[in-house]
Every structure is written in C-alpha cells, then in structure tokens.
Design a protein around this motif. Sequence first.
Motif, PDB file in Angstrom:
ATOM      1  N   UNK A  19       8.518  -6.664  -2.563  1.00  0.00           N
ATOM      2  CA  UNK A  19       8.227  -7.553  -3.692  1.00  0.00           C
ATOM      3  C   UNK A  19       6.754  -7.957  -3.730  1.00  0.00           C
ATOM      4  N   UNK A  20       6.111  -7.998  -2.555  1.00  0.00           N
ATOM      5  CA  UNK A  20       4.710  -8.419  -2.469  1.00  0.00           C
ATOM      6  C   UNK A  20       3.745  -7.357  -2.969  1.00  0.00           C
ATOM      7  N   UNK A  21       4.172  -6.115  -3.013  1.00  0.00           N
ATOM      8  CA  UNK A  21       3.278  -5.048  -3.450  1.00  0.00           C
ATOM      9  C   UNK A  21       2.480  -4.478  -2.303  1.00  0.00           C
ATOM     10  N   UNK A  22       1.216  -4.159  -2.553  1.00  0.00           N
ATOM     11  CA  UNK A  22       0.418  -3.411  -1.591  1.00  0.00           C
ATOM     12  C   UNK A  22      -0.338  -4.270  -0.585  1.00  0.00           C
ATOM     13  N   UNK A  23      -0.604  -5.496  -0.875  1.00  0.00           N
ATOM     14  CA  UNK A  23      -1.425  -6.313   0.009  1.00  0.00           C
ATOM     15  C   UNK A  23      -0.705  -6.745   1.269  1.00  0.00           C
ATOM     16  N   UNK A  24      -1.482  -7.089   2.293  1.00  0.00           N
ATOM     17  CA  UNK A  24      -0.855  -7.561   3.525  1.00  0.00           C
ATOM     18  C   UNK A  24      -0.183  -8.916   3.335  1.00  0.00           C
ATOM     19  N   UNK A  25       0.964  -9.077   3.990  1.00  0.00           N
ATOM     20  CA  UNK A  25       1.725 -10.321   3.942  1.00  0.00           C
ATOM     21  C   UNK A  25       1.857 -10.824   5.378  1.00  0.00           C
ATOM     22  N   UNK A  26       1.533 -12.068   5.588  1.00  0.00           N
ATOM     23  CA  UNK A  26       1.640 -12.680   6.913  1.00  0.00           C
ATOM     24  C   UNK A  26       3.111 -12.801   7.308  1.00  0.00           C
ATOM     25  N   UNK A  27       3.382 -12.583   8.572  1.00  0.00           N
ATOM     26  CA  UNK A  27       4.761 -12.686   9.057  1.00  0.00           C
ATOM     27  C   UNK A  27       5.300 -14.109   8.856  1.00  0.00           C
ATOM     28  N   UNK A  59      -5.881 -10.141  12.167  1.00  0.00           N
ATOM     29  CA  UNK A  59      -7.007 -10.912  11.657  1.00  0.00           C
ATOM     30  C   UNK A  59      -6.629 -11.840  10.527  1.00  0.00           C
ATOM     31  N   UNK A  60      -7.626 -12.577  10.076  1.00  0.00           N
ATOM     32  CA  UNK A  60      -7.419 -13.579   9.025  1.00  0.00           C
ATOM     33  C   UNK A  60      -6.902 -12.958   7.733  1.00  0.00           C
ATOM     34  N   UNK A  61      -7.349 -11.750   7.427  1.00  0.00           N
ATOM     35  CA  UNK A  61      -6.899 -11.073   6.217  1.00  0.00           C
ATOM     36  C   UNK A  61      -5.781 -10.084   6.509  1.00  0.00           C
TER      37      UNK A  61
END
Length: 151
Positions: A19-27, A59-61
């Motif tokens: 659902x979030x798409x391509x970007x990284x999602x924090x656990x 990392x942060x991102x």
Amino acid sequence: MRTTAKADYALRAAAELAAAGEGPVKSEQIARAQSIPAKFLESILLDLKRAGLVQSQRGADGGYWLARPATEISLADVIRAVEGPLAHVRGLAPEQLEYGGAAERLRDVWIAVRASLRSVLEQVTLADLAARELPGRVEDLTRDPEAWARR
C-alpha cells in the motif's frame, strides 16, 4: 488450516508495504499500523528479506520496501517465506506420505488440500490486498454462506 501469528503478521506487514508504494517504510510505522509487536516484526521482515520479497536500507531515510512489484507477490509467497511449504503433514510433503489399509487414499486428500490452498493463496497478490479487492473467484468463495459457517 491453522495459520500462525507469524504468517498472519507477515501478510499484514507485506500488505502495508504494498500500500505504501515504492518508498521505504519504517518498521515502527508498520508495527503501529497493524498492531504487530516490533521485535517480532523485525524477525519477520528479515525472513521476507532472505526470501527476496523485501529490501531494506538503514539510516534516517531507511526502511523496508517490496523487492518486486506487489502484483508479482502472492500471499503464498509470503507464507512460504516465513513458514515454509503451505501444506505438510508431520514435516513431510503430502506426496512423500504412504498409508495402507482404510487410510490408503489419505495422501490424496492431503494433496487435494494443498491444491485448494494454492488455488486461493497463489491467486491473491499483495496488490489485491492493497487495493482492497480480491480476484473474482476468491470473492465468489466469500459470498457462499457455508464459507462463513464455523465448524
């Protein structure tokens, strides 16, 4: 079929990534969204990464994302990544079993059960879950009142 918490959490986490798409999602975000214990989720995400279903960046991102398009990852893929084969009896694949006497055809029943599970779990993708839609054949199964009968 008995589904473990690990398989259930893995499917829910993977659906969040779809659902979030391509970007990284924090656990932590996934854990909050699906009420999954954070430590358990980290273990699950590691299993999904080992199976090549997710990628990660520190990392942060950083965070997690699907390694392939959500349309190419079935629910069966996710379950196998965290639990192994969809159907096994006493740790063996159904075709490895042999029964005699009155139970002779039981192996065929276990093979049919595996085929039935595959017919649903291999057809539904993470993209389907993220879109909140199911393939027609699976949707039809949910419309049968007998499917909802608890036995």
